[in-house]
Design a protein around this motif. Structure first.
Motif, PDB file in Angstrom:
ATOM      1  N   UNK A  26       8.183   4.449   5.355  1.00 21.36           N
ATOM      2  CA  UNK A  26       7.362   4.388   4.143  1.00 21.36           C
ATOM      3  C   UNK A  26       5.875   4.274   4.499  1.00 21.36           C
ATOM      4  N   UNK A  27       5.506   4.962   5.606  1.00 23.21           N
ATOM      5  CA  UNK A  27       4.112   4.988   6.071  1.00 23.21           C
ATOM      6  C   UNK A  27       3.531   3.592   6.297  1.00 23.21           C
ATOM      7  N   UNK A  28       4.426   2.657   6.679  1.00 21.69           N
ATOM      8  CA  UNK A  28       3.916   1.332   7.049  1.00 21.69           C
ATOM      9  C   UNK A  28       3.108   1.498   8.331  1.00 21.69           C
ATOM     10  N   UNK A  29       2.097   0.641   8.475  1.00 23.65           N
ATOM     11  CA  UNK A  29       1.121   0.839   9.545  1.00 23.65           C
ATOM     12  C   UNK A  29       1.430  -0.017  10.763  1.00 23.65           C
ATOM     13  N   UNK A  30       1.802   0.652  11.855  1.00 26.36           N
ATOM     14  CA  UNK A  30       1.955  -0.040  13.135  1.00 26.36           C
ATOM     15  C   UNK A  30       0.654   0.141  13.919  1.00 26.36           C
ATOM     16  N   UNK A  31       0.621  -0.358  15.151  1.00 27.36           N
ATOM     17  CA  UNK A  31      -0.588  -0.280  15.966  1.00 27.36           C
ATOM     18  C   UNK A  31      -1.064   1.140  16.171  1.00 27.36           C
ATOM     19  N   UNK A  32      -0.118   2.061  16.387  1.00 28.05           N
ATOM     20  CA  UNK A  32      -0.487   3.464  16.641  1.00 28.05           C
ATOM     21  C   UNK A  32      -1.161   4.067  15.411  1.00 28.05           C
ATOM     22  N   UNK A  33      -0.571   3.835  14.239  1.00 26.71           N
ATOM     23  CA  UNK A  33      -1.163   4.408  13.025  1.00 26.71           C
ATOM     24  C   UNK A  33      -2.536   3.804  12.744  1.00 26.71           C
ATOM     25  N   UNK A  62       2.953   6.070  -0.651  1.00 24.71           N
ATOM     26  CA  UNK A  62       1.621   6.162  -0.051  1.00 24.71           C
ATOM     27  C   UNK A  62       1.666   5.364   1.255  1.00 24.71           C
ATOM     28  N   UNK A  63       1.845   4.059   1.145  1.00 21.18           N
ATOM     29  CA  UNK A  63       2.045   3.210   2.330  1.00 21.18           C
ATOM     30  C   UNK A  63       2.542   1.846   1.889  1.00 21.18           C
ATOM     31  N   UNK A  64       3.609   1.389   2.556  1.00 22.29           N
ATOM     32  CA  UNK A  64       4.173   0.072   2.238  1.00 22.29           C
ATOM     33  C   UNK A  64       3.362  -1.053   2.868  1.00 22.29           C
ATOM     34  N   UNK A  65       2.267  -0.720   3.580  1.00 28.43           N
ATOM     35  CA  UNK A  65       1.414  -1.762   4.161  1.00 28.43           C
ATOM     36  C   UNK A  65       1.639  -1.936   5.645  1.00 28.43           C
ATOM     37  N   UNK A  66       1.342  -3.127   6.141  1.00 25.51           N
ATOM     38  CA  UNK A  66       1.550  -3.420   7.562  1.00 25.51           C
ATOM     39  C   UNK A  66       3.030  -3.361   7.916  1.00 25.51           C
ATOM     40  N   UNK A 112      -1.713  -3.808   2.960  1.00 26.01           N
ATOM     41  CA  UNK A 112      -2.744  -3.051   3.668  1.00 26.01           C
ATOM     42  C   UNK A 112      -2.879  -1.631   3.101  1.00 26.01           C
ATOM     43  N   UNK A 113      -1.768  -1.048   2.656  1.00 25.66           N
ATOM     44  CA  UNK A 113      -1.820   0.274   2.019  1.00 25.66           C
ATOM     45  C   UNK A 113      -2.681   0.243   0.764  1.00 25.66           C
ATOM     46  N   UNK A 134       0.059  -7.725  -2.061  1.00 25.14           N
ATOM     47  CA  UNK A 134       1.143  -8.700  -1.940  1.00 25.14           C
ATOM     48  C   UNK A 134       1.236  -9.404  -0.585  1.00 25.14           C
ATOM     49  N   UNK A 135       0.102  -9.586   0.083  1.00 21.90           N
ATOM     50  CA  UNK A 135       0.090 -10.326   1.356  1.00 21.90           C
ATOM     51  C   UNK A 135       0.636 -11.749   1.174  1.00 21.90           C
ATOM     52  N   UNK A 136       0.376 -12.316  -0.005  1.00 20.40           N
ATOM     53  CA  UNK A 136       0.749 -13.705  -0.277  1.00 20.40           C
ATOM     54  C   UNK A 136       2.254 -13.924  -0.096  1.00 20.40           C
ATOM     55  N   UNK A 137       3.033 -12.882  -0.346  1.00 25.64           N
ATOM     56  CA  UNK A 137       4.499 -12.992  -0.238  1.00 25.64           C
ATOM     57  C   UNK A 137       4.977 -13.317   1.160  1.00 25.64           C
TER      58      UNK A 137
END
Length: 261
Positions: A26-33, A62-66, A112-113, A134-137
């Motif tokens: 889901x286009x989550x962002x790892x170090x490479x991305x 779009x992106x699920x975030x980190x 992050x997305x 939703x970082x708080x979660x």
């Protein structure tokens, strides 16, 4: 087309399209991305031939975030300080690009997305897309300039409420409170963004880019200060019991039990 492992960067005339391309995650962002996003955006910083940049995600989001799985990887520990360096580069470059930027949102734009979406000049979201700070979660603070970009959109009191609640909005709900500029029918986000981009390049866009530069130049120091503070805070939050409980609960699909530690 430029070759990246996790992205596609295509240019057609004066329009560039940057597609996050980890659909299986889901286009989550790892170090490479994160590194590739920083590099690809920086490559556009000096490219005067491009006047509009569309940012979107491949697959169903779009992106699920980190990348939370990367955060849990004991064998290849997630380097939070390195990640914060990439995020500082991404947010700073996105804010200062000499192009008009359009976020084309379908599916989830979370954490992050969502910070990245909010960093764009124009946000187009499909009716039933899902947007959340939703970082708080998982016991974290917004990063990627999330504090700054959200506050710029809705003001500080509202930004605090949205960050502290982690509330999820559809595209329609998000537009009502000013988080989104345009709503597209489901499945038509990308086409709507493409036609918006065409409309822009038929406008006196050099003047629009100049206005963006004037407005953003006065705020750049503030963004940089926010990014420094986010990096320090996030590094501290990663070591908390609440964060460990938050990601464990996320993986186990249960409600977290936070203790404020």
């Amino acid at each position: 087309m430029y070759m990246y492992n996790t992205l596609l960067l295509e240019k057609e005339g004066r329009i560039a399209t940057l597609t996050m391309n980890r659909p299986e995650a889901m286009n989550s962002m790892n170090g490479v991305m994160m590194r590739e996003l920083a590099e690809s955006l920086e490559s556009l910083q000096s490219d005067k031939s491009v006047q509009v940049l569309v940012i979107k995600g491949e697959g169903r989001a779009f992106s699920a975030g980190g990348d939370i799985k990367a955060m849990l990887d004991k064998e290849n520990p997630f380097d939070i300080d390195e990640a914060m360096t990439y995020l500082t580069r991404i947010a700073t470059t996105l804010y200062t690009l000499p192009q008009i930027t359009i976020a084309s949102v379908h599916g989830a734009a979370a954490g992050l997305g969502f910070s990245m979406v909010l960093g764009c000049d124009i946000i187009i979201a499909e009716e039933n897309s899902k947007l959340a700070m939703n970082f708080i979660g998982i016991g974290l603070v917004p990063d990627g300039g999330g504090h700054f970009f959200l506050k710029e959109r809705v003001g500080i009191p509202k930004a605090k409420q949205l960050m502290w609640s982690g509330q999820l909005f559809t595209g329609i709900e998000a537009q009502k409170i000013g988080l989104v500029d345009e709503v597209a029918s489901d499945g038509l986000g990308s086409a709507t963004a493409a036609s918006y981009a065409q409309k822009l390049i038929q406008s006196p866009i050099a003047a629009m880019i100049a206005s963006k530069e004037i407005l953003h130049a006065t705020k750049l120091k503030e963004l940089q200060s926010v990014l420094e503070r986010e990096a320090v805070a996030q590094s501290a939050m990663r070591k908390t019991e609440d964060h460990q409980e938050g990601i464990q609960a996320f993986v186990e699909k249960r409600k977290p039990e936070f203790k404020g530690k």
